[in-house]
Design an enzyme around this catalytic site. Structure first.
Site, short mmCIF file in Angstrom:
data_model
loop_
_atom_site.label_atom_id
_atom_site.label_comp_id
_atom_site.label_asym_id
_atom_site.label_seq_id
_atom_site.Cartn_x
_atom_site.Cartn_y
_atom_site.Cartn_z
N ARG A 186 28.91 34.20 13.99
CA ARG A 186 29.09 34.29 12.53
C ARG A 186 28.43 35.58 12.08
O ARG A 186 27.21 35.74 12.22
CB ARG A 186 28.48 33.08 11.81
CG ARG A 186 28.48 33.24 10.30
CD ARG A 186 28.18 31.97 9.54
NE ARG A 186 29.32 31.08 9.55
CZ ARG A 186 29.44 30.02 8.76
NH1 ARG A 186 28.50 29.72 7.89
NH2 ARG A 186 30.52 29.25 8.82
N HIS B 189 38.07 33.21 8.61
CA HIS B 189 37.31 32.04 9.03
C HIS B 189 38.26 31.14 9.83
O HIS B 189 38.65 30.06 9.39
CB HIS B 189 36.77 31.31 7.79
CG HIS B 189 35.70 30.29 8.10
ND1 HIS B 189 35.23 30.04 9.37
CD2 HIS B 189 35.02 29.44 7.27
CE1 HIS B 189 34.31 29.10 9.33
NE2 HIS B 189 34.16 28.71 8.07
N GLN C 139 37.72 27.26 10.61
CA GLN C 139 37.92 26.42 9.44
C GLN C 139 39.40 26.08 9.29
O GLN C 139 39.78 24.93 9.06
CB GLN C 139 37.43 27.18 8.18
CG GLN C 139 37.65 26.43 6.88
CD GLN C 139 36.80 25.17 6.80
OE1 GLN C 139 35.59 25.24 6.99
NE2 GLN C 139 37.40 24.04 6.52
N ASP D 37 37.89 27.46 -2.66
CA ASP D 37 36.66 27.84 -1.96
C ASP D 37 35.71 28.43 -3.01
O ASP D 37 36.13 28.70 -4.16
CB ASP D 37 37.00 28.87 -0.86
CG ASP D 37 35.79 29.31 -0.04
OD1 ASP D 37 34.76 28.60 -0.04
OD2 ASP D 37 35.88 30.37 0.62
N CYS E 177 36.70 24.01 1.79
CA CYS E 177 36.02 24.15 3.10
C CYS E 177 34.55 23.75 3.02
O CYS E 177 33.94 23.49 4.06
CB CYS E 177 36.15 25.58 3.59
SG CYS E 177 35.48 26.79 2.46
N ARG F 55 36.39 19.69 11.71
CA ARG F 55 35.83 20.90 12.34
C ARG F 55 35.40 20.57 13.76
O ARG F 55 35.61 21.34 14.69
CB ARG F 55 34.61 21.41 11.55
CG ARG F 55 34.89 21.87 10.12
CD ARG F 55 35.73 23.12 10.10
NE ARG F 55 35.13 24.21 10.86
CZ ARG F 55 34.21 25.05 10.40
NH1 ARG F 55 33.79 24.97 9.15
NH2 ARG F 55 33.71 26.02 11.16
N1 CP Z 1 32.85 25.46 5.90
C1 CP Z 1 31.87 26.05 6.62
O1 CP Z 1 32.10 26.92 7.47
O2 CP Z 1 30.64 25.58 6.32
P1 CP Z 1 29.25 26.14 6.85
O3 CP Z 1 29.00 27.46 6.17
O4 CP Z 1 28.25 25.10 6.46
O5 CP Z 1 29.31 26.33 8.34
N1 NVA Z 2 34.07 32.04 1.62
C1 NVA Z 2 32.84 31.35 1.97
C2 NVA Z 2 33.09 30.32 3.01
C3 NVA Z 2 31.89 29.50 3.39
C4 NVA Z 2 32.18 28.53 4.47
C5 NVA Z 2 31.81 32.37 2.45
O1 NVA Z 2 32.17 33.29 3.18
O2 NVA Z 2 30.64 32.23 2.08
#
Ligand code: CP
Ligand code: NVA
Length: 310
Positions: A106, A133, A136, A228, A268, A296
């Site tokens: 990440r 992502h 997701q 989101d 999400c 997930r």
């Molecule tokens: N939806 C998602 O990726 O959540 P987290 O940021 O908690 O991993």
């Molecule tokens: N768009 C959001 C998704 C979190 C899971 C972010 O990048 O923070």
């Protein structure tokens, strides 16, 4: 044999549907205590999880999933690695490839994920970056198939920011033959490049992909309404400006009333009740957000098996 990565949802390629079928099978096996629950197909595999940003779902579902498949997971906060003190991503990739069997990453920047992947000799999975992502969206498509029994022809409206989640959804919808409309405020539309990629994929799968600015038009007769956060991780300084620009883009009972009668609501998570979605809709009968979060786990297990099993 060339190693496989999962940087973009498009990396699932023509195997997208079978990946979702695999995820649904793993979910069933887990509930029945059969199959992989006994055979532990990732026994002896070590998987590193490098996180530059916070996470609840991604981190925990990967760790639990790896454990259920018999493998070993190792959470690596990027600040604790030498990477956090300037060691290059390329060297980190080369070194970790000598110990591990797979890396989940990440990152703030999509270029960092690509750099890790191109220098690693083991599979790299994108666990969210600024552009996409994909993990997701794998779970999201699984959830939609679970609820409607199919993906092709489903009408999805995404309301909110043209962000990483929106990009992967747009591409994933195009791959699955779903009709997708994103409604975003002027100045916050999805990337043109992603839009063009999705449009070209949709020519093959025979669906429509649109990006507009009217949320009411987007949700009309939609089977799925998705939203989101307005402020993604790393954009905290833009909060005030974004909250002003997005006030018309809240998923609430009015917007939901314009969708198909049996429409489902997706997010999400994490969610901000009262901003991108109202509490009554998020916690209401049409919301599937916790099934989505659960999926997930199953979707990522299917992905790990796809990338790691010989
Ligand atoms: N939806 C998602 O990726 O959540 P987290 O940021 O908690 O991993
Ligand atoms: N768009 C959001 C998704 C979190 C899971 C972010 O990048 O923070």
């Amino acid at each position: 044999m060339q190693k496989k990565d999962f940087i973009s949802i498009t990396d699932a390629g023509r195997g997208l549907n079978s990946l979702i079928t695999g995820a649904l099978r793993l979910k069933k096996e887990l509930n029945e205590g059969s199959g992989h629950v006994r055979s532990r197909p990732l026994k002896g595999k070590n998987i590193g999880l490098i996180f530059e940003k916070s996470s609840t779902r991604t981190r925990v579902s990967f760790e639990v999933g790896i454990n259920q498949l018999g493998g070993n997971s190792m959470y690596l906060n990027s600040r604790d690695l030498q990477m956090g003190r300037g060691e290059t991503i390329a060297d980190t990739a080369r070194v970790l490839s000598r110990y591990l069997d797979c890396l989940v990453y990440r990152a703030f920047d999509n270029r960092a994920v690509k750099e890790l992947a191109s220098n690693a000799s083991i599979p790299v999975i994108n666990a969210l970056d600024d552009l996409e992502h994909p993990c997701q969206i794998l779970a999201d498509l699984m959830t939609i198939r679970e609820k409607f029994g199919r993906l092709k022809g489903i009408r999805m409206a995404y309301v909110g920011d043209g962000n990483n989640v929106c990009h992967s959804l747009m591409l994933g919808a195009a791959m699955a033959g779903m009709n997708f409309t994103a409604a975003t405020p002027p100045g916050y539309a999805p990337s043109e490049n992603i839009g063009q990629m999705a449009a070209s994929i949709s020519l093959d799968s025979g669906c429509t992909i649109q990006s507009i600015d009217d949320p009411e038009l987007a949700v009309r007769k939609a089977d799925v309404i998705y939203t989101d956060v307005w402020v993604s991780m790393g954009q905290e300084s833009e909060r005030e400006e974004k909250e002003r620009a997005f006030s018309r883009y809240q998923v609430n009972t009015h917007l939901l009333s314009l969708a198909a009668k049996r429409a489902i609501v997706m997010h999400c998570l994490p969610a901000h009740r009262g901003l991108e979605i109202t509490g009554d809709v998020l916690d209401g009968p049409q919301s599937v957000v916790f099934d989505q979060a659960e999926n997930r786990l199953h979707a990522q297990k299917a992905l790990l098996l796809r990338l790691l099993k010989k």
